[in-house]
Design a protein around this motif. Structure first.
Motif, short mmCIF file in Angstrom:
data_model
loop_
_atom_site.label_atom_id
_atom_site.label_comp_id
_atom_site.label_asym_id
_atom_site.label_seq_id
_atom_site.Cartn_x
_atom_site.Cartn_y
_atom_site.Cartn_z
N VAL A 40 0.84 -1.20 0.00
CA VAL A 40 0.00 0.00 0.00
C VAL A 40 0.88 1.25 0.00
O VAL A 40 2.03 1.22 0.44
N PRO A 41 0.35 2.37 -0.50
CA PRO A 41 1.09 3.63 -0.39
C PRO A 41 1.07 4.14 1.05
O PRO A 41 0.02 4.19 1.68
N VAL A 42 2.24 4.45 1.55
CA VAL A 42 2.38 5.00 2.90
C VAL A 42 2.93 6.43 2.77
O VAL A 42 4.07 6.62 2.35
N GLN A 43 2.10 7.39 3.08
CA GLN A 43 2.53 8.79 3.01
C GLN A 43 3.22 9.15 4.33
O GLN A 43 2.63 9.01 5.40
N VAL A 44 4.45 9.62 4.24
CA VAL A 44 5.22 10.01 5.42
C VAL A 44 5.16 11.52 5.58
O VAL A 44 5.41 12.28 4.63
N PRO A 50 4.05 16.93 4.36
CA PRO A 50 4.32 15.74 3.56
C PRO A 50 5.78 15.66 3.13
O PRO A 50 6.37 16.65 2.70
N PHE A 51 6.35 14.46 3.28
CA PHE A 51 7.73 14.24 2.87
C PHE A 51 7.81 13.36 1.63
O PHE A 51 8.58 13.62 0.72
N GLY A 52 7.01 12.30 1.61
CA GLY A 52 7.05 11.41 0.47
C GLY A 52 6.09 10.26 0.64
O GLY A 52 5.44 10.12 1.68
N ILE A 53 5.97 9.47 -0.39
CA ILE A 53 5.10 8.30 -0.38
C ILE A 53 5.93 7.08 -0.71
O ILE A 53 6.59 7.03 -1.76
N MET A 54 5.91 6.10 0.18
CA MET A 54 6.62 4.85 -0.02
C MET A 54 5.62 3.72 -0.19
O MET A 54 4.59 3.70 0.49
N ALA A 83 6.26 11.64 18.79
CA ALA A 83 5.07 10.80 18.65
C ALA A 83 4.99 10.30 17.22
O ALA A 83 5.55 10.89 16.29
N VAL A 84 4.29 9.18 17.06
CA VAL A 84 4.02 8.61 15.73
C VAL A 84 2.52 8.33 15.63
O VAL A 84 1.95 7.73 16.55
N ALA A 85 1.91 8.78 14.55
CA ALA A 85 0.48 8.55 14.33
C ALA A 85 0.30 7.76 13.04
O ALA A 85 0.85 8.14 12.00
N VAL A 86 -0.45 6.66 13.12
CA VAL A 86 -0.72 5.81 11.96
C VAL A 86 -2.20 5.92 11.63
O VAL A 86 -3.05 5.58 12.47
N ASP A 87 -2.52 6.38 10.43
CA ASP A 87 -3.90 6.61 10.03
C ASP A 87 -4.17 5.90 8.71
O ASP A 87 -3.59 6.25 7.68
N GLY A 88 -5.02 4.88 8.74
CA GLY A 88 -5.35 4.14 7.52
C GLY A 88 -6.70 4.55 6.98
O GLY A 88 -7.67 4.72 7.73
N ALA A 89 -6.77 4.71 5.66
CA ALA A 89 -8.03 5.09 5.01
C ALA A 89 -7.93 4.78 3.53
O ALA A 89 -6.91 5.09 2.90
N ALA A 90 -8.99 4.19 2.97
CA ALA A 90 -9.12 3.98 1.53
C ALA A 90 -7.92 3.24 0.95
O ALA A 90 -7.40 3.61 -0.10
N GLY A 91 -7.46 2.20 1.65
CA GLY A 91 -6.37 1.39 1.12
C GLY A 91 -5.01 2.03 1.16
O GLY A 91 -4.08 1.55 0.51
N ALA A 92 -4.86 3.10 1.92
CA ALA A 92 -3.57 3.79 2.05
C ALA A 92 -3.33 4.08 3.53
O ALA A 92 -4.21 3.90 4.38
N VAL A 93 -2.12 4.54 3.84
CA VAL A 93 -1.76 4.85 5.22
C VAL A 93 -1.05 6.20 5.27
O VAL A 93 -0.19 6.49 4.42
N ARG A 94 -1.43 7.00 6.25
CA ARG A 94 -0.69 8.24 6.54
C ARG A 94 0.11 8.00 7.81
O ARG A 94 -0.44 7.60 8.83
N LEU A 95 1.41 8.25 7.71
CA LEU A 95 2.33 8.02 8.83
C LEU A 95 2.87 9.37 9.29
O LEU A 95 3.78 9.94 8.70
N GLY A 96 2.27 9.90 10.34
CA GLY A 96 2.67 11.20 10.86
C GLY A 96 3.74 11.06 11.93
O GLY A 96 3.53 10.37 12.93
N ILE A 97 4.87 11.70 11.70
CA ILE A 97 5.99 11.63 12.64
C ILE A 97 6.23 13.01 13.22
O ILE A 97 6.57 13.96 12.49
N ASP A 98 6.04 13.14 14.52
CA ASP A 98 6.22 14.43 15.20
C ASP A 98 7.63 14.48 15.79
O ASP A 98 7.97 13.68 16.66
N VAL A 99 8.46 15.39 15.27
CA VAL A 99 9.84 15.50 15.75
C VAL A 99 10.01 16.81 16.50
O VAL A 99 9.16 17.70 16.44
N THR A 100 11.11 16.92 17.22
CA THR A 100 11.36 18.14 17.99
C THR A 100 11.48 19.34 17.08
O THR A 100 11.83 19.22 15.90
#
Length: 280
Positions: A40-44, A50-54, A83-100
């Motif tokens: 699946v496409p994972v948006q980082v 947005p950084f990219g889609i793997m 923190a890391v947030a994983v959000d799946g929807a419509a066959g894809a995933v959004r991977l939110g990475i909270d950095v300092t």
């Protein structure tokens, strides 16, 4: 260490496909059902940007977040991820990475857009100066690794790849202690993703990079050497052969590079003096 926040429906790492098999001996069609690996496409996103889609297998995504952030140079250690947030929807995933905050500002100044194919580790790089490179070789002396330890790790990795056993379609990366005991295995349809997941798992577990070595079921491209060195690992063992650039980078970073690793032999392309013939 942070716990991932999960929202929405993240796809399962495998699904069942209906197919028909033919044997050359009789050419009789035989229906079967078998597991296939999910891709699946994972948006980082870093700090919501947005950084990219793997393209990746939707498993161990929090580990992937940590490993990817480190090997892409966004963070220098696990403590810089809040923190890391994983959000799946419509066959894809959004991977939110909270950095300092400081890391986010540095990242935004050098951000590159990336749409990654499953096998790609350099998508979106449009300038040779932007190639991800470890700043320097891992600190300290590289450890000696016994041939017996490498053999035990290879056997354990094969046995520990549950997803590949079900699908025969994914790569694996393992962390082994210096006696060859495999303590972590991560899998993905992408070889870079599998290694990032493994590095992330090691970061989150607080493993000392000098306490073991990495084994991967893919070829040893230069990106795999760079990722291992960025983590601080001094020994990389690969099932397949390395590229010339991988050997050059292993030499420059003084990473022991073992390739064409089989049950009966290995070929060492850098650091042969650190491979011990005696049992671990």
């Amino acid at each position: 260490m942070t716990d991932p926040e999960t929202a929405g429906d993240v796809p399962a790492p495998t699904t069942i496909a209906e197919a028909v098999t033919f044997a050359f001996a009789d050419a009789v069609p035989r229906p079967l059902s078998r597991a296939v690996a999910t891709e699946v496409p994972v948006q980082v996103l870093f700090g919501g940007v947005p950084f990219g889609i793997m393209m990746a297998t939707p498993a161990d995504l929090e580990d992937f977040a940590y490993g990817f952030a480190l090997t892409e140079g966004v963070v220098a250690d696990a403590a810089e991820i809040r923190a890391v947030a994983v959000d799946g929807a419509a066959g894809a995933v959004r991977l939110g990475i909270d950095v300092t905050g400081a890391r986010l500002q540095t990242h935004l100044a050098r951000k590159r857009a990336m749409t990654g194919r499953t096998s790609c580790g350099l998508c979106g790089v449009d300038d040779l100066a932007a190639l991800p490179r470890a700043a320097a070789g891992p600190p300290g002396a590289a450890p000696r690794v016994a041939l017996g330890a490498i053999g035990r790790a290879l056997a354990a990795l094969d046995a520990g790849q549950d997803l590949n056993a079900a699908t025969r379609a994914v790569h694996g990366a393992a962390w082994a202690t210096l006696d060859g005991t495999v303590v972590a295995v991560r899998e993905d349809v992408g070889r870079h993703n599998a290694l990032d997941k493994l590095i992330g798992a090691c970061l989150r577990a607080g493993r000392d990079p000098a306490s073991g070595f990495v084994v991967v079921t893919s070829r040893a491209s230069f990106e795999m050497v760079e990722k291992a060195a960025t983590f601080g690992c001094r020994t990389l063992v690969a099932i397949s052969a390395p590229t010339a650039l991988a050997i050059d980078r292993a030499s420059a970073l003084d990473v022991t590079l073992v390739g064409i690793a089989r049950r009966d032999s290995v070929t060492v392309f850098h650091g042969a003096e650190r491979i011990a013939a005696d049992p671990a």
